[in-house]
Design a protein around this motif. Sequence first.
Motif, short mmCIF file in Angstrom:
data_model
loop_
_atom_site.label_atom_id
_atom_site.label_comp_id
_atom_site.label_asym_id
_atom_site.label_seq_id
_atom_site.Cartn_x
_atom_site.Cartn_y
_atom_site.Cartn_z
N SER A 101 -5.50 9.84 1.25
CA SER A 101 -5.39 9.04 0.02
C SER A 101 -3.94 9.02 -0.43
N TYR A 102 -3.44 7.82 -0.62
CA TYR A 102 -2.05 7.68 -1.05
C TYR A 102 -1.97 6.95 -2.39
N ALA A 103 -0.96 7.32 -3.16
CA ALA A 103 -0.65 6.59 -4.39
C ALA A 103 0.54 5.69 -4.08
N VAL A 104 0.36 4.40 -4.33
CA VAL A 104 1.44 3.46 -4.02
C VAL A 104 1.88 2.79 -5.31
N GLN A 105 3.18 2.88 -5.59
CA GLN A 105 3.73 2.30 -6.81
C GLN A 105 4.54 1.06 -6.46
N PRO A 106 3.99 -0.13 -6.76
CA PRO A 106 4.78 -1.34 -6.52
C PRO A 106 5.97 -1.41 -7.48
N PRO A 117 -4.16 -4.05 1.56
CA PRO A 117 -4.91 -4.35 0.34
C PRO A 117 -4.54 -5.74 -0.17
N GLN A 145 -1.33 2.00 -7.35
CA GLN A 145 -2.63 1.82 -6.70
C GLN A 145 -2.98 3.05 -5.89
N THR A 146 -4.25 3.36 -5.80
CA THR A 146 -4.71 4.38 -4.87
C THR A 146 -5.17 3.66 -3.61
N ILE A 147 -4.61 4.05 -2.47
CA ILE A 147 -5.02 3.42 -1.22
C ILE A 147 -5.56 4.49 -0.28
N PHE A 189 -6.76 5.76 3.30
CA PHE A 189 -6.16 5.41 4.59
C PHE A 189 -6.81 6.20 5.72
#
Lengths: 245, 289
Positions: A63-68, A211, A74-76, A78
């Motif tokens: 599980s990754y946290a991605v900050q645009p 996503p 977002q939690t993605i 994987f």
Amino acid sequence: MTSLPVSTEKRLGLAIDLDTCVGCQACVTACKGWNDQGYGVPLSDQNPYGAEPSGVFLNRVHSYAVQPIDGAAQTINFPRSCLHCEDAPCVTVCPTGASYKRSEDGIVLVNEDACIGCGLCAWACPYGAREMDAAAGVMKKCTLCVDRIYNENLPEEDREPACVRGCPTGARHFGDFADPDSKVSRLSAARGGYALMPDLGTKPVNRYLPPRKKDVRQDASILAPLLDIKASGFAGWLDRVLGKI
Amino acid sequence: MHPAPSVIVFSVLSGAGFGLLFYFGFGFAHPSGLMAFLWWGLGYSLAVIGLLASTFHLGNPKRAWRAFTQWRTSWLSREAWASVAALVLLAPMALSDWLDLGLPRPFGWLGGALALLTVFTTSMIYTQIKAVPRWHHWLTPVMFLSFALAGGAVLAGQSFAAVFLAALVVMLLAIWQVGDGQFARRAQTLGTATGLDRIGDVTVFEQAHTAGNYLLREMIFVVGRKHAQKLRAIALALAAVIPAGLLAISGEVWAFALAAICHLIGALAARWLFFAEAEHVVGLFYGKR
């Protein structure tokens, strides 16, 4: 044996949808459950109920946290498993010929009877797709459920990898990437499916579907117009008088 | 990468052993009688003990013979062939020296060359792995060959050994300097590994599993890196600087013996670092290196 086939008739693999994956780990459990009693030796666990349990899994979900740059984080989820690479480095390094890629469908497999458990294939894999079985001393990896997909003893709907069959959100898709009209090929083309670390030259077959674009969060409340109420009549007079005091 | 003791002992001892056999094969040293038996025996013992040690890390050592089958693609298989070929082809030369059979020196050349080729094949097992950027560099075979040539020269009692040890200093400093930047040059991050850099900045939200696994133990070895600088100094001093100094002071047998012991201990430290400092790209998925 460890020479890679020049080309394969089919390129069987998975399309994994990072948009719909909810990280429930059902694919991990389904994989462990099937492969514990399917192809090759069981996926052993060491000290499973003790203080430091450890075991072999052919599929792991991160599980990754991605900050645009703009917008909310977002939690993605994987899932990570064997990508059944066309130019699989895990195959060519094998000294015994145990590790091989099938010319008919491109599945990368380990012949456990010939595996000496040197671990070199696991080193050569950039994706961490191979795990050594500590009980049997042989290398384990995703078989793409080779003992399901061609198994005529199973009902037709079950002839797909256990992880795909078990996924409750339909985030995993199985098919032939060599056929441009297959479900996975069309899905990958439509959604911009990508390979992992392509610059390492492994040419993975599996594709990850990124996503979908998220909605833009509205800063103003949709209730705002309703909140801007102008009082009238007696209440309006009171509002004006009280405002002046 | 996990520094497995069996692999470290194997590569250091067999490297030095094949280095020594290389010098014997090409006739840099030609002992006779009992001396030949002991000296050649030392070379053979180091090489064979090393090869046997390498089977200890196998999950199924009883199938080790299968490692001879895939020489077309596998460097590990080529190593198996080269090592056995070198040991077999050098045997007549060793017997000739021991029993004074008077075999012409060129009989040892092919075996000597194969001894060095064995060390090269060992180094290529690591060099070929793109997933470990520190290893995937031409300096890796240079390093393995340097250790074999320097260690072999000390064991063979060659007068030029001190020069080779001095060269080892330069080589070690170079491979550490280059190696430290290798992972960054590959430009792989958690973002590129997962492909999620196309969305934004990626961090680990939750690990895939709470317990340890094979990947974490084998490929994501982080213990001991904090003492890397101290160990580098120790390795440099013991493997190269001190033995070079010893041989500069004296050319006596005791100096060579002491230099050899010192060099081998330093080489073990350097080889431990070669594994412990190597970072596998799979660590990126775990937010580790």
